[in-house]
Every structure is written in C-alpha cells, then in structure tokens.
Design a protein around this motif. Structure first.
Motif, PDB file in Angstrom:
ATOM      1  N   ARG A 105     -12.628  64.912 -71.237  1.00  0.00           N
ATOM      2  CA  ARG A 105     -12.516  64.131 -70.012  1.00  0.00           C
ATOM      3  C   ARG A 105     -12.466  65.074 -68.815  1.00  0.00           C
ATOM      4  NH1 ARG A 105     -12.035  58.999 -70.949  1.00  0.00           N
ATOM      5  NH2 ARG A 105     -11.356  58.291 -73.010  1.00  0.00           N
ATOM      6  N   CYS A 106     -13.359  64.822 -67.878  1.00  0.00           N
ATOM      7  CA  CYS A 106     -13.348  65.599 -66.643  1.00  0.00           C
ATOM      8  C   CYS A 106     -13.588  64.657 -65.474  1.00  0.00           C
ATOM      9  CB  CYS A 106     -14.379  66.717 -66.665  1.00  0.00           C
ATOM     10  SG  CYS A 106     -16.013  66.239 -67.232  1.00  0.00           S
ATOM     11  N   PRO A 107     -13.046  64.962 -64.313  1.00  0.00           N
ATOM     12  CA  PRO A 107     -13.078  64.022 -63.191  1.00  0.00           C
ATOM     13  C   PRO A 107     -14.435  63.971 -62.491  1.00  0.00           C
ATOM     14  CG  PRO A 107     -11.995  66.054 -62.563  1.00  0.00           C
ATOM     15  CD  PRO A 107     -12.306  66.182 -64.029  1.00  0.00           C
ATOM     16  N   THR A 108     -14.524  63.061 -61.530  1.00  0.00           N
ATOM     17  CA  THR A 108     -15.661  62.939 -60.600  1.00  0.00           C
ATOM     18  C   THR A 108     -16.994  62.777 -61.301  1.00  0.00           C
ATOM     19  OG1 THR A 108     -15.956  65.348 -60.357  1.00  0.00           O
ATOM     20  CG2 THR A 108     -14.430  64.262 -58.838  1.00  0.00           C
ATOM     21  N   ASN A 109     -17.083  61.837 -62.217  1.00  0.00           N
ATOM     22  CA  ASN A 109     -18.356  61.498 -62.834  1.00  0.00           C
ATOM     23  C   ASN A 109     -18.657  60.019 -62.603  1.00  0.00           C
ATOM     24  OD1 ASN A 109     -19.525  63.882 -64.307  1.00  0.00           O
ATOM     25  ND2 ASN A 109     -17.481  63.885 -65.193  1.00  0.00           N
ATOM     26  N   HIS A 110     -18.535  59.597 -61.342  1.00  0.00           N
ATOM     27  CA  HIS A 110     -18.818  58.206 -60.974  1.00  0.00           C
ATOM     28  C   HIS A 110     -20.293  58.128 -60.579  1.00  0.00           C
ATOM     29  CE1 HIS A 110     -17.758  54.129 -59.808  1.00  0.00           C
ATOM     30  NE2 HIS A 110     -18.484  54.290 -58.707  1.00  0.00           N
ATOM     31  N   ILE A 111     -21.112  57.655 -61.515  1.00  0.00           N
ATOM     32  CA  ILE A 111     -22.563  57.631 -61.362  1.00  0.00           C
ATOM     33  C   ILE A 111     -23.058  56.216 -61.683  1.00  0.00           C
ATOM     34  CG2 ILE A 111     -24.760  58.713 -62.033  1.00  0.00           C
ATOM     35  CD1 ILE A 111     -22.740  60.762 -61.005  1.00  0.00           C
ATOM     36  N   MET A 112     -23.997  55.703 -60.905  1.00  0.00           N
ATOM     37  CA  MET A 112     -24.557  54.360 -61.125  1.00  0.00           C
ATOM     38  C   MET A 112     -23.479  53.277 -61.102  1.00  0.00           C
ATOM     39  SD  MET A 112     -27.485  54.800 -64.106  1.00  0.00           S
ATOM     40  CE  MET A 112     -26.415  55.506 -65.368  1.00  0.00           C
ATOM     41  N   GLY A 113     -22.377  53.547 -60.432  1.00  0.00           N
ATOM     42  CA  GLY A 113     -21.287  52.588 -60.412  1.00  0.00           C
ATOM     43  C   GLY A 113     -20.433  52.618 -61.664  1.00  0.00           C
ATOM     44  N   LEU A 114     -20.670  53.601 -62.540  1.00  0.00           N
ATOM     45  CA  LEU A 114     -19.940  53.719 -63.800  1.00  0.00           C
ATOM     46  C   LEU A 114     -19.106  54.991 -63.797  1.00  0.00           C
ATOM     47  CD1 LEU A 114     -22.950  52.899 -66.179  1.00  0.00           C
ATOM     48  CD2 LEU A 114     -21.105  51.328 -65.533  1.00  0.00           C
ATOM     49  N   ASP A 115     -17.960  54.931 -64.451  1.00  0.00           N
ATOM     50  CA  ASP A 115     -17.097  56.107 -64.571  1.00  0.00           C
ATOM     51  C   ASP A 115     -17.306  56.756 -65.925  1.00  0.00           C
ATOM     52  OD1 ASP A 115     -15.695  56.105 -62.044  1.00  0.00           O
ATOM     53  OD2 ASP A 115     -14.714  54.262 -62.734  1.00  0.00           O
ATOM     54  N   PHE A 116     -18.039  57.857 -65.941  1.00  0.00           N
ATOM     55  CA  PHE A 116     -18.329  58.584 -67.175  1.00  0.00           C
ATOM     56  C   PHE A 116     -17.173  59.535 -67.469  1.00  0.00           C
ATOM     57  CE2 PHE A 116     -22.359  57.127 -65.668  1.00  0.00           C
ATOM     58  CZ  PHE A 116     -23.167  56.971 -66.785  1.00  0.00           C
ATOM     59  N   PRO A 117     -16.634  59.496 -68.682  1.00  0.00           N
ATOM     60  CA  PRO A 117     -15.527  60.405 -69.010  1.00  0.00           C
ATOM     61  C   PRO A 117     -15.931  61.872 -68.940  1.00  0.00           C
ATOM     62  CG  PRO A 117     -16.258  59.196 -70.957  1.00  0.00           C
ATOM     63  CD  PRO A 117     -16.928  58.562 -69.778  1.00  0.00           C
ATOM     64  N   ASN A 118     -17.183  62.157 -69.248  1.00  0.00           N
ATOM     65  CA  ASN A 118     -17.735  63.497 -69.053  1.00  0.00           C
ATOM     66  C   ASN A 118     -19.249  63.358 -68.882  1.00  0.00           C
ATOM     67  OD1 ASN A 118     -19.263  64.180 -71.618  1.00  0.00           O
ATOM     68  ND2 ASN A 118     -17.245  63.825 -72.552  1.00  0.00           N
ATOM     69  N   PRO A 119     -19.935  64.402 -68.404  1.00  0.00           N
ATOM     70  CA  PRO A 119     -21.354  64.250 -68.055  1.00  0.00           C
ATOM     71  C   PRO A 119     -22.333  64.492 -69.195  1.00  0.00           C
ATOM     72  CG  PRO A 119     -20.581  66.400 -67.342  1.00  0.00           C
ATOM     73  CD  PRO A 119     -19.389  65.705 -67.951  1.00  0.00           C
ATOM     74  N   ILE A 120     -21.847  64.544 -70.422  1.00  0.00           N
ATOM     75  CA  ILE A 120     -22.701  64.915 -71.560  1.00  0.00           C
ATOM     76  C   ILE A 120     -23.040  63.685 -72.378  1.00  0.00           C
ATOM     77  CG2 ILE A 120     -22.945  66.451 -73.552  1.00  0.00           C
ATOM     78  CD1 ILE A 120     -20.263  67.790 -72.236  1.00  0.00           C
ATOM     79  N   GLY A 121     -24.313  63.327 -72.439  1.00  0.00           N
ATOM     80  CA  GLY A 121     -24.738  62.144 -73.156  1.00  0.00           C
ATOM     81  C   GLY A 121     -25.642  62.450 -74.331  1.00  0.00           C
ATOM     82  N   LEU A 122     -25.740  61.491 -75.223  1.00  0.00           N
ATOM     83  CA  LEU A 122     -26.708  61.549 -76.316  1.00  0.00           C
ATOM     84  C   LEU A 122     -27.978  60.857 -75.859  1.00  0.00           C
ATOM     85  CD1 LEU A 122     -27.417  62.138 -79.324  1.00  0.00           C
ATOM     86  CD2 LEU A 122     -26.607  59.825 -79.825  1.00  0.00           C
ATOM     87  N   ALA A 123     -29.100  61.543 -75.964  1.00  0.00           N
ATOM     88  CA  ALA A 123     -30.376  60.962 -75.549  1.00  0.00           C
ATOM     89  C   ALA A 123     -30.832  59.906 -76.548  1.00  0.00           C
ATOM     90  CB  ALA A 123     -31.432  62.059 -75.424  1.00  0.00           C
TER      91      ALA A 123
END
Length: 342
Positions: A41-59
């Motif tokens: 969990r890391c802060p400031t990942n408010h993207i597309m109106g969503l709060d992402f717990p971290n910026p790493i996604g599975l494609a």
C-alpha cells in the motif's frame, strides 16, 4: 523463491500448458493457505476516480476468463485486469499459439481472444467476491465483421458494467483479423462516440460511473498517436493503456520461434512502449492518465514508464520470467514508504 525453483520445470512444458499449470498451482496454494497473501500500500494513487492501493497491475491476457482472480490477488497487485472477453465464447487460433523466447526474455502469442464468453466471465467474477480494483478488458468476436465491431463492444460494455472497476477497450491486438483498423481516425471516432454514449446511459441506470480505458498498439506512427490522443480528449475517455504487443521482430528473428506470427511482448518491447507513453504524455498533458504496459521486466523498467508519463503500470511477461518477486521489487522502488502486509 518457490517460483525460481519451479520455473526450470515449467519451461520444460510447452508455454500454454505451463501457463495453465502455473495458475492451477497458484489457485491450489491459495485455497490451502500455503501462499501468504501479500499487499503493498502506497499513497496518492487516485486515478480515474479510483483509489489504487499501489500502482502495479496485472495486464489482461493472463487470466482471460476471470477464473483465478482470488489467487492472483494474493500476489500483491494494486489492481487486476481480466479478459480479453468477447460476447460469445470462442476457441481462438489453432495451437501452438504461445511461444517463449528465453534468450530475449520475450513471448510471442497469437491466442486470438480464446475465452468462455462474457456471461461465463461474469459468473466467475461473482464467485470470486474480489474486493479490489478489477479491470475488465473487452473485444469483438473474430467472426464479427469489422463494420459491426461496435455492436460487440457495446454488448460486452453493458454486461460487464456492474462488475467492473474500469473497462478496457482492446482495439490493438494483432491476433484478431483487422482489429487494429479500429485505431484509424474514422473508425475510432465512431467507436468512442458510441462507447461514451453507452457509458453515460449506464452510469445513470446504475447510479455509478465506471471509467473507460482504451488500449493501443506500440506500432503507431507519431501522427497516429497524435490523432488518437486528440480523439481521447474530445470524447473524454478516462485512461489509455500503452501498449499492447508488437508485430515488430527487432532483435529476435535469429532466435528459435522468433519469426512466429503474433504479438511480441517482453524485453524487446520495453523501449518502444516507453516511447509511445512519452509521445502520449506530450499530447495529453496529464488530462488523461496513462497506464504503462509492455516490457516491464524490472523495477527500473516500471520507474522508467512512470517517468515517461504513466500513472500506473501493468506487468505480464515480466511475471512469467521473474515471478511474483517482481511485484515486490517494483513496490519497493515506486513506493519506498509503502506498508507491506502478508
């Protein structure tokens, strides 16, 4: 560590069999609680109106049918994208259709949107009860004429809307005939207008706004990228994913399987996908967030995507070659102040 031990054995199997074995093993470990859940969990990942717990996604592509959502969630992703899904089930292209190129840390696939269809995907999502951010990647059936492609996207959009945190529109796979033509100005304008109108209606119907992302190819000229960026801005699309796999074969033609048809991913795509992000960022001026994908094989690769203009990143081939430790390495670099549970 476990994956490092298993990988040589998995690489003895053909790529598609190894893919299934790996996911089934992960699901078994999750159900038996052998694999502890990790969360970064890391802060400031408010993207597309969503709060992402971290910026790493599975494609998209690893879990096409949403059958392994819970087990993949154990690995520490900030978000998971399933699909590509189509309105009707389809077998995809004939096997073999998935090839590893270990010397280049690359993969070539020509899967062709093999999937169980949107209705079965929804059943899997409902059974998963996944509380995290879930992207659903939608496409058209191979036998749907290109002039009717919009209809397929609208069918999928309507059906997955209540279950998605965001929806990705895949117009950039090289493995469905003529699909990439939807990136052309006239076709893309028509598609985006229809999608945006449907999104507005669905938002009113469900009293809930689900963002739309468009996934583009790396094999675009600067003028095409500029045109696409202008259309994304005009139609108020919520995000763009850059990039899908490439049809280029730079640096791999001399390798076994290097000339197989399909989309190339992994390390050979790293620089090109980053350049597309760079060009998009210049055009979009942060008005639309960019999700960086393509050749993220290390934490440094992920950081380079962010520096080029991406807000989030997605991995796939890097996970095949590096295993789940890649996620923790990226988290350590991108979120040095993050909390880690599990």
């Amino acid at each position: 560590m476990l994956y490092n031990l298993l990988r040589p054995l998995l690489f003895q199997l053909d790529a598609e069999t190894a893919h299934t074995v790996t996911l089934d093993t992960l699901a078994l470990l999750q159900k038996t609680n052998v694999w502890p859940k990790r969360a970064f969990r890391c802060p400031t990942n408010h993207i597309m109106g969503l709060d992402f717990p971290n910026p790493i996604g599975l494609a998209a592509g690893l879990d096409k049918n949403g059958a392994y959502i819970n087990s993949l969630a154990q690995l520490g992703f900030g978000f998971i994208e399933v699909g590509t899904i189509t309105p009707r089930p389809q077998l995809g292209n004939p096997q073999p259709r998935l090839f590893r190129l270990p010397a280049a840390q690359a993969i070539i696939n020509r899967m062709g949107f093999n999937n169980i269809g949107v209705d079965k995907l929804i059943e899997n999502i409902q059974q998963a009860h996944y509380p995290g951010i879930l992207g659903i990647n939608i496409g058209k059936n191979a036998d749907t004429p290109l002039q009717n492609a919009v209809d397929d996207y609208l069918i999928c959009l309507r059906k997955v809307y209540p279950y998605a945190s965001y929806i990705t529109v895949n117009i950039s796979s090289p493995n469905t005939k003529q699909l990439r033509q939807l990136q052309n100005k006239v076709a893309l304008k028509q598609l985006l207008r229809a999608l945006k109108q449907a999104q507005t209606r669905l938002s009113d119907q469900h009293s809930h706004y689900v963002p739309l992302a468009i996934k583009i190819a790396p094999d675009l000229e600067p003028a095409q990228i500029k045109e696409i960026a202008a259309l994304l801005l005009k139609h108020r699309i919520d995000a763009v994913i850059a990039t899908n796999t490439t049809v280029a074969r730079g640096g791999v033609t001399q390798l076994p399987h290097g000339n197989e048809s399909g989309g190339l991913s992994g390390a050979p795509l790293t620089e090109r996908s980053t350049e597309v992000i760079h060009q998009l960022a210049r055009q979009l001026q942060r008005a639309i967030p960019i999700i960086g994908a393509g050749g993220i094989m290390s934490a440094t690769d992920a950081q380079t995507k962010i520096e080029a203009g991406a807000s989030l990143v997605q991995i796939y081939s890097g996970l095949i070659y590096r295993g789940p430790n890649l996620i923790s390495e990226i988290a350590a670099l991108l979120c040095p102040q993050s909390t880690h549970a599990g």
